[in-house]
Design an enzyme around this catalytic site. Sequence first.
Site, short mmCIF file in Angstrom:
data_model
loop_
_atom_site.label_atom_id
_atom_site.label_comp_id
_atom_site.label_asym_id
_atom_site.label_seq_id
_atom_site.Cartn_x
_atom_site.Cartn_y
_atom_site.Cartn_z
N ASP A 133 24.62 21.02 10.99
CA ASP A 133 23.29 19.43 10.64
C ASP A 133 22.38 19.80 10.28
O ASP A 133 21.95 19.18 10.99
CB ASP A 133 24.42 19.46 11.44
CG ASP A 133 23.74 17.80 10.99
OD1 ASP A 133 23.27 17.67 10.06
OD2 ASP A 133 23.83 16.54 11.55
N GLU A 174 16.24 13.91 6.84
CA GLU A 174 17.77 12.74 6.29
C GLU A 174 18.33 12.35 7.65
O GLU A 174 18.38 11.30 7.10
CB GLU A 174 18.63 14.28 6.12
CG GLU A 174 19.99 13.64 5.75
CD GLU A 174 20.89 14.18 7.02
OE1 GLU A 174 22.28 13.09 6.45
OE2 GLU A 174 21.47 13.66 7.88
N GLU A 175 17.61 12.71 8.41
CA GLU A 175 18.29 11.87 9.90
C GLU A 175 17.27 10.62 10.11
O GLU A 175 16.62 10.95 10.02
CB GLU A 175 17.89 13.35 11.23
CG GLU A 175 18.88 14.37 10.63
CD GLU A 175 19.81 14.16 10.90
OE1 GLU A 175 20.95 12.68 10.91
OE2 GLU A 175 21.19 15.57 11.06
N ASP A 222 27.19 19.88 3.54
CA ASP A 222 26.07 19.32 5.34
C ASP A 222 27.42 19.58 6.15
O ASP A 222 28.81 19.88 5.77
CB ASP A 222 26.30 17.53 4.72
CG ASP A 222 25.63 16.96 5.62
OD1 ASP A 222 24.73 17.95 6.72
OD2 ASP A 222 24.87 16.07 5.54
N HIS A 313 25.91 15.57 15.93
CA HIS A 313 25.14 14.96 17.09
C HIS A 313 24.92 14.37 18.24
O HIS A 313 24.33 13.99 19.17
CB HIS A 313 25.33 13.29 16.09
CG HIS A 313 24.22 13.07 14.92
ND1 HIS A 313 24.13 11.91 14.26
CD2 HIS A 313 24.23 14.14 13.69
CE1 HIS A 313 24.02 12.43 12.88
NE2 HIS A 313 23.78 13.35 12.73
#
Length: 352
Positions: A133, A174-175, A222, A313
Amino acid sequence: MKWSMLLNRLFFCCIPLIVQCYKELPNESLRHLAKFTDPERLAVNGTLMKPLLVERVSGTSANIRVREYIVQHFEDLGWHVELDEFTDATPFGEKQFANIIVTQNPDKPSRLVLAAHYDSMYQPDFEFIGATDSAIPCGILMNIAETLDDLLSDGSIHYRQKDKTVQMIFFDGEEAFQQWGPTDSIYGARHLAEKWESSIVTHPKKVMKNRLDQMEVLVLLDLLGTPNAQFPNFYRSTSWLFYKLIGIENRLNNQSILKTVSSKTGERLISMFNPNSFLTFMGEAIGDDHVPFLTRGVNILHMIPHPFPSVWHNRGDNADCIDQAVVENLAVIFRTFAAEYLELDPLPHNEL
Ligand SMILES: [Zn+2]
């Protein structure tokens, strides 16, 4: 990215279908393309991947170092490199971001666009690497560029496509910093899509009004690198390309090019591409960098597995969760996909 069934489904009315011919390479050419795989480059401790497998939160010096590493890679290849730098408000104040856009030949009007995000998620409690990621996806893109670059040179007998080139976007931000939402996530993609929508582009060979029109399709990678990944067929407009990927996987398997990857149950997985997923044609279910482009009418091929990897995550998303065989398989599948899309043949017929 964010799993959400709440995004509306109205996007699809404005998606144009890509109509073009797509020529499959002969098996001999597939085998030749596969020889470009250098396992050392694709290993998590290898010379290509290792510099990516670090914390790289947007706005930090580590993020800038990774950005410089990606830029240097493409400058060495002689590609056109562009930085889209901007500041935006985040829950932690103003931050600086920079998308990286690299283009093999910017004079060509149409682009196959491959993309991934290079920032990693902010995590105050532990070191979050974000290998899937999206360090590994970034490395796969860089590997596609370095393995196809010689074939892509102007005037090359391998590359007769005059109007089409490959572009790669490495998105920043992106996060989410705090909680995924419209103003806290996909900072880079939101900025770039809006900027390109208001750009003006003209080309003698193609009618287009802005840089979004140059994008034939945006292929977003992704969460890649773990075993057992299953990719749904998210969009009707690019379903034909999804089936091309299934075909490529089959043809590479028939040539014994793909490495064997075992599932959790010990069985060999037949396919990474799942046309029967309950998410078929439900691209709106997953928010990611493609959304600001999707809503502006760009064709999207979203290569994200569902379910997400179990390490998603959490602290396990580091080099230890990455399966080398999976990375090599993905690299050769997407290398072949790019070659066929661009009509690039490593073994051209001399009589043509
Ligand atoms: Zn993430």
